[in-house]
Design an enzyme around this catalytic site. Structure first.
Site, PDB file in Angstrom:
ATOM      1  N   LYS A 128      12.951  31.506  67.020  1.00  0.00           N
ATOM      2  CA  LYS A 128      13.655  32.730  67.435  1.00  0.00           C
ATOM      3  C   LYS A 128      13.958  33.548  66.198  1.00  0.00           C
ATOM      4  CE  LYS A 128      15.483  34.584  71.233  1.00  0.00           C
ATOM      5  NZ  LYS A 128      15.249  34.402  72.669  1.00  0.00           N
ATOM      6  N   ASP A 168      13.634  40.162  73.103  1.00  0.00           N
ATOM      7  CA  ASP A 168      14.886  39.565  73.590  1.00  0.00           C
ATOM      8  C   ASP A 168      15.855  40.751  73.669  1.00  0.00           C
ATOM      9  OD1 ASP A 168      16.323  36.773  74.017  1.00  0.00           O
ATOM     10  OD2 ASP A 168      17.715  37.938  72.828  1.00  0.00           O
TER      11      ASP A 168
END
Ligand SMILES: NC(=O)C1=CN([C@@H]2O[C@H](COP(=O)(O)OP(=O)(O)OC[C@H]3O[C@@H](n4cnc5c(N)ncnc54)[C@H](O)[C@@H]3O)[C@@H](O)[C@H]2O)C=CC1
Ligand SMILES: O=C(O)CCC(=O)C(=O)O
Length: 447
Positions: A128, A168
């Site tokens: 991430k 995201d």
């Protein structure tokens, strides 16, 4: 030492080694709690310290992102990419642009992603990234300059076989386009599968945009089917009004439920006739407006500023905004409103007290690493189409997504039963995801 004691020692060490990263501690705690019975059955995992290795990212990158706004003022943001675990495939996971981003958030998201990606059944590891950059109120040109600067460092760490970022919070189609353009320019490579969530005009895949929200609702449908029920006629509340929320609302309506409220960080709208999803798309995807603009076009609806959307009673709750948006008070409100199931579209929106309260009240609860895995699964399908220079139809892609979500549900459900915790999707998801990663790590030796 008993498995529980071993896990306690490991968790204490994680907290000591990663001070101040409360979201990361929370995510690790939830998984470690679930895997105690796995260690009892598989002492070989403890012998080679699989858990300790899983809790330590393979690589963490932090970098400076300088950029200039439209008035010529220089800004410095911080960029992150945490490459958490590549046992199952290249690191894969989104980028978040939000002022709250710091290392602890990126690590919690990366850690969750490892097990989510394992559960998806796709050959992808977990990672991430993101930045504390706030795209809110910035012009397209400012966002472009930021993305170009961000990629000017990130490009050397990513690649189709290395690490494949996506979107995201704060990173959607616009940002992925700018990031892809800069990667192509710097590397002189048209490497389609280096990023997912691309536009359909340059290598994006049908249904990736819809996949997280649709997937969460397919998961909800499976949970209801398991208790001989369905979404038909159900009153649903969705938090957020971004990518995941919008397509969750769309799918609930297609499957016969009614979403009566949704939100953004300024408050929520309550529309008893059902949220008008086309209006929401126009406000959020096109005009990038605040949610109070909704009531200007739907006067019977009401906007409530600065309050939690979870005060609106519902039978099905789909939190799709951000981490820890449901604490003890919000859980209590949901339970007293007779909520039957809670399905996490966001990552870790429910805190530990809420999850405990749902379990005690018999509210079925699906953790994000299972319920929102449709997004990353569709990203893996995008990589597959890029690799074969092919593109599939919307209908075919949606059916693949539906099958994948059905499969994840089946495995979570069966694993929870296998470990004597029927209906416990948290245990089912954590154990199944963990076992898949642990088996691959065992096979790879001590690396
Ligand atoms: N985009 C994707 O494919 C996936 C996203 N997720 C998760 O879903 C959640 C939402 O992500 P996206 O829809 O992609 O982002 P987005 O940027 O499109 O939308 C985020 C939404 O959450 C709201 N929000 C953000 N922070 C908030 C806060 N502090 N309080 C109240 N509302 C807040 C925003 O107003 C917006 O409506 C995040 O937890 C993300 O990690 C999970 C899996 C995949
Ligand atoms: O599509 C992806 O690679 C990542 C999606 C994501 O960030 C997530 O599942 O939380």
């Amino acid at each position: 030492m008993k498995a529980q004691d071993k896990v306690d020692v490991i968790f204490d060490a994680v907290v000591r080694r990663n001070p101040g990263e409360s979201e990361f501690h929370q995510a690790v705690h939830e998984v470690l709690e679930s895997v105690v019975p796995v260690l009892d059955r598989h002492p070989e995992y403890a012998d080679v310290k699989i858990i300790e290795r899983i809790c330590e990212p393979e690589r963490q990158i932090i970098f400076r992102v300088p950029w200039e706004d439209d008035r010529g003022e220089v800004h410095i943001n911080r960029g992150f990419r945490v490459e958490f675990n590549s046992a199952l495939g290249p690191f894969k996971g989104g980028l978040r642009f939000h002022p709250s981003v710091y290392l602890g958030i990126v690590k919690f998201l990366g850690f969750e992603q490892v097990f989510k990606n394992a559960l998806s059944g796709m050959p992808i590891g977990g990672g991430k990234g993101g930045s504390d950059f706030d795209p809110k109120g910035r012009s397209d040109r400012e966002v472009m300059r930021f993305c170009q600067s961000f990629m000017t460092e990130l490009y050397r760490h990513i690649g189709e076989y290395t690490d494949v970022p996506a979107g995201d919070i704060g990173v959607g189609g616009r940002e992925i386009g700018y990031l892809f353009g800069q990667y192509k320019r710097i590397t002189n490579r048209y490497e389609s599968a280096v990023l997912t969530g691309k536009g359909l005009s340059y290598g994006g895949a049908q249904v990736r945009r819809e996949a997280t929200g649709y997937g969460a609702v397919f998961f909800a449908e499976e949970m209801l089917r398991a208790v001989h029920d369905s979404l038909e006629g159900k009153r649903v509340v969705v938090s957020g009004s971004g990518n995941v929320a919008i397509y969750a609302i769309e799918k609930v309506h297609q499957l016969g439920g009614v979403v009566v409220a949704c939100s953004d960080s300024s408050g929520y709208v309550h529309d008893d006739k059902g949220i008008d999803v086309e209006l929401l798309k126009d406000l959020k995807e096109v005009r990038r407006a605040r949610i109070d603009a909704y009531v200007g076009r739907r006067p019977h609806a009401r906007f409530v500023a600065d309050r939690s959307v979870w005060e609106v009673p519902c039978q099905v709750a789909v939190p799709c905004a951000t981490q820890n948006e449901i604490g003890a008070a919000e859980a209590k409100a949901l339970i007293s409103g007779n909520c039957m199931i809670v399905v996490e579209g966001a990552n870790m929106p429910a805190g530990p007290e809420a999850i405990r309260a749902f379990a005690e009240a018999g509210v079925r609860f699906a953790p994000g690493k299972a319920a929102n895995a449709g997004g990353v699964a569709a990203s893996a399908l995008e990589m597959q189409q890029n690799a074969s220079r092919d593109s599939w139809t919307f209908e075919f892609s949606e059916q693949r997504l539906r099958d994948i979500m059905g499969d994840i549900h089946r495995r979570c459900y069966a694993t929870a039963e296998e470990y004597g915790m029927p209906g416990n999707y948290v245990a089912g998801a954590n154990i199944d995801g963990f076992r898949r990663v642990a088996e691959a790590m065992l096979a790879h030796g001590l690396i």
